[in-house]
Design an enzyme around this catalytic site. Structure first.
Site, PDB file in Angstrom:
ATOM      1  N   ARG A   1     -25.082  -3.351  19.565  1.00 41.70           N
ATOM      2  CA  ARG A   1     -25.744  -2.147  19.236  1.00 41.70           C
ATOM      3  C   ARG A   1     -25.426  -1.883  17.817  1.00 41.70           C
ATOM      4  O   ARG A   1     -24.285  -1.921  17.237  1.00 41.70           O
ATOM      5  CB  ARG A   1     -25.330  -1.115  19.950  1.00 41.70           C
ATOM      6  CG  ARG A   1     -26.061  -1.292  21.485  1.00 41.70           C
ATOM      7  CD  ARG A   1     -25.698   0.094  22.252  1.00 41.70           C
ATOM      8  NE  ARG A   1     -25.320  -0.566  23.727  1.00 41.70           N
ATOM      9  CZ  ARG A   1     -24.759   0.103  24.631  1.00 41.70           C
ATOM     10  NH1 ARG A   1     -23.770   1.015  24.260  1.00 41.70           N
ATOM     11  NH2 ARG A   1     -24.749  -0.213  25.877  1.00 41.70           N
TER      12      ARG A   1
ATOM     13  N   ASN B   1     -19.350   1.828  41.274  1.00 43.55           N
ATOM     14  CA  ASN B   1     -19.947   1.906  39.925  1.00 43.55           C
ATOM     15  C   ASN B   1     -20.840   0.866  39.973  1.00 43.55           C
ATOM     16  O   ASN B   1     -20.852  -0.205  39.991  1.00 43.55           O
ATOM     17  CB  ASN B   1     -18.771   1.662  38.914  1.00 43.55           C
ATOM     18  CG  ASN B   1     -19.131   1.324  37.588  1.00 43.55           C
ATOM     19  OD1 ASN B   1     -20.455   1.579  37.312  1.00 43.55           O
ATOM     20  ND2 ASN B   1     -18.173   1.294  36.786  1.00 43.55           N
TER      21      ASN B   1
ATOM     22  N   HIS C   1     -19.407   7.383  28.166  1.00 41.21           N
ATOM     23  CA  HIS C   1     -17.844   6.879  28.306  1.00 41.21           C
ATOM     24  C   HIS C   1     -16.960   8.032  28.556  1.00 41.21           C
ATOM     25  O   HIS C   1     -15.490   7.948  28.432  1.00 41.21           O
ATOM     26  CB  HIS C   1     -17.011   6.104  27.251  1.00 41.21           C
ATOM     27  CG  HIS C   1     -17.934   4.745  26.899  1.00 41.21           C
ATOM     28  ND1 HIS C   1     -18.267   4.274  25.421  1.00 41.21           N
ATOM     29  CD2 HIS C   1     -18.280   3.907  27.366  1.00 41.21           C
ATOM     30  CE1 HIS C   1     -18.769   3.395  25.353  1.00 41.21           C
ATOM     31  NE2 HIS C   1     -18.925   2.825  26.787  1.00 41.21           N
TER      32      HIS C   1
ATOM     33  N   GLU D   1     -11.327   4.217  34.611  1.00 35.89           N
ATOM     34  CA  GLU D   1     -12.551   4.978  35.194  1.00 35.89           C
ATOM     35  C   GLU D   1     -12.624   5.571  36.599  1.00 35.89           C
ATOM     36  O   GLU D   1     -12.599   6.488  37.093  1.00 35.89           O
ATOM     37  CB  GLU D   1     -13.612   4.786  34.610  1.00 35.89           C
ATOM     38  CG  GLU D   1     -13.825   4.808  33.155  1.00 35.89           C
ATOM     39  CD  GLU D   1     -14.869   3.775  32.553  1.00 35.89           C
ATOM     40  OE1 GLU D   1     -14.793   2.745  32.512  1.00 35.89           O
ATOM     41  OE2 GLU D   1     -15.750   4.089  31.696  1.00 35.89           O
TER      42      GLU D   1
ATOM     43  N   ARG E   1     -19.847   6.617  39.836  1.00 32.48           N
ATOM     44  CA  ARG E   1     -19.869   6.659  38.382  1.00 32.48           C
ATOM     45  C   ARG E   1     -21.450   6.775  38.159  1.00 32.48           C
ATOM     46  O   ARG E   1     -22.076   6.184  38.471  1.00 32.48           O
ATOM     47  CB  ARG E   1     -19.561   5.594  37.669  1.00 32.48           C
ATOM     48  CG  ARG E   1     -19.799   5.489  36.288  1.00 32.48           C
ATOM     49  CD  ARG E   1     -19.543   4.338  35.504  1.00 32.48           C
ATOM     50  NE  ARG E   1     -19.752   4.578  34.256  1.00 32.48           N
ATOM     51  CZ  ARG E   1     -20.111   3.548  33.258  1.00 32.48           C
ATOM     52  NH1 ARG E   1     -20.532   2.403  33.741  1.00 32.48           N
ATOM     53  NH2 ARG E   1     -20.273   3.751  32.044  1.00 32.48           N
TER      54      ARG E   1
END
Ligand code: ADP
Length: 402
Positions: free
Chosen positions: A245, A13, A184, A390, A95
């Protein structure tokens, strides 16, 4: 941990300045080792090789010039003192944040690489070039081992057109592929599979709302194992309020601020992505832990930021339960989702009439890696805290492809 010649998958990743890796025994959920290289490109990179029980085996500081060098170092360690053989490597799973048109993982060949470079670099300039570098480094270091790209956006490719389109002139969709993509996805997919197991129902018969609440945050509505909507959009800026954000905002407000403050696009982009959210409203921190602490000591803006953060998640849960015409379960995952019981309590309060009854004792207990149900036994909709993984999901998907 050594294995005696069994097949393994290496999962990579690559972030902008970091590389996370994990090694799984192929065909199983057994994680054999893992680690993290941070501050890639800086003279004082930190390399931590972990055992999967979380114990740090080794920490090294030194220069790691780029991702390729980081991957070489990881391989050196795995193939040296790690005791793995090159021949054991069945697949390298990557990923990759943006998959553009891809709706499933792919084995990377020249055609895939061409598409990733030509189309997705533009769609995800802050992520995909680094993910791509990881693929190239793996190809160079491990010729002959298949590289499987698993995309964050892929799980969301089942979202119907009326949900992924923006109500802009259609030509922008045709010209620039402007639409909702969602992110995600690997995490939403993983926790919805786990939730179905906890519900003791086949995935194909479940309706689940998944809340991935980390630094970035997104919710998804998952119907019968397939995503039907998600809160992030063309970029990871849309949706709920996040650490830095803004989440959803009237675009006219952005235009007005740009005009009044004479901001460039880049400056406004920085404000929306890095200076907004919990950080922007509280003026204290992007970390929910700091916000909760500040609120407890009477800070009003921290209290407002916390309320806003929870309110927006609640709103999306309600919207997604409506889309699904009721849900079997709501799942909380990622850093804040797994660990913040005050946030979960605030989000879930006063939802009895739509079938969510939280057990406050169970909710408070579900922190520091503990996972399980936090709804009361009488709750028609179950609420679960599930640790996302993940890399494990990528390994399972890579197994299917090789
Ligand atoms: P990323 O999104 O970078 O993968 P994580 O999923 O690990 O990261 O989420 C990190 C975020 O989780 C932190 O920024 C923090 O806001 C939040 N977090 C972690 N632990 C807690 C906690 N105990 N209480 C509240 N928030 C937490």
């Amino acid at each position: 941990m050594k294995t005696s010649g069994e097949a393994i998958n290496l999962i990579l990743n690559c972030g902008s300045s970091s590389l996370k890796y994990k090694v799984f025994k192929s065909g199983t959920e057994l994680c054999l080792t893992g680690g993290l290289v941070e501050r890639i490109g800086a003279p004082d990179a930190v390399i931590t090789h972990n055992a999967c029980n979380g114990k740090a085996l080794k920490k090294i500081t030194g220069e790691v010039s780029n991702h390729s060098a980081a991957i070489s170092m990881v391989l050196e360690r795995l193939l040296g003192e790690g005791g793995f053989g090159k021949k054991q490597l069945k697949a390298v799973g990557h990923r990759v944040v943006h998959g553009g048109k891809y709706s499933a993982p792919v084995i990377v060949d020249n055609e895939v690489k061409k598409y990733l470079k030509e189309v997705t670099f533009e769609l995800a300039p802050l992520h995909n070039p680094f993910n791509y570098e990881g693929v190239t480094a793996a190809e160079n270091n491990l010729p002959g081992v298949p590289n499987v790209a698993v995309f964050d956006t892929a799980f969301h490719q089942t979202i119907p057109d009326f949900a992924y389109m923006y109500a802009l002139p259609y030509r922008y969709y045709i010209k620039y592929l402007v639409r909702k993509y969602g992110f995600h996805g690997t995490s939403h997919q993983y926790v919805s599979i786990q939730a179905a197991k906890m519900l003791k129902k086949p995935l194909s018969k479940t309706k689940i709302v998944t809340c991935h609440l980390g630094n970035g945050a997104s919710l998804s509505a998952v119907k019968f194992g397939k995503c039907v909507d998600t809160s992030m959009g063309y970029t990871p800026l849309e949706g709920v309020m996040m650490g830095t954000r803004s989440g959803d905002i009237d675009p006219a407000a952005v235009l007005h601020i740009m005009m009044e403050e004479e901001l460039s696009m880049h400056e406004m982009d920085t404000i929306l992505n890095r200076q907004s959210g919990l950080m922007g409203v509280s003026g204290i921190s992007n970390d929910l832990r700091d916000i909760i602490k500040a609120e407890a000591s009477g800070n009003k803006r921290a209290a407002l930021a916390f309320k806003m953060y929870c309110y927006k998640i609640k709103k999306y849960i309600g919207a997604y339960m409506t889309l699904l015409n009721g849900a079997d379960a709501v799942v909380f995952t990622a850093g804040a989702g797994e660990n913040s019981h005050p946030m979960r309590a605030e989000v879930l309060k006063n939802m009895e009439n739509i079938g969510i009854i939280t057990d406050p004792v169970l909710n408070r207990a579900m922190v520091s890696g503990r996972v399980g149900e936090i709804s009361a036994s009488a709750s028609p909709v179950k609420v679960f805290v599930i640790a996302t993984d993940e890399e494990l999901m990528i390994s399972a998907l890579a197994d299917k492809m090789t």
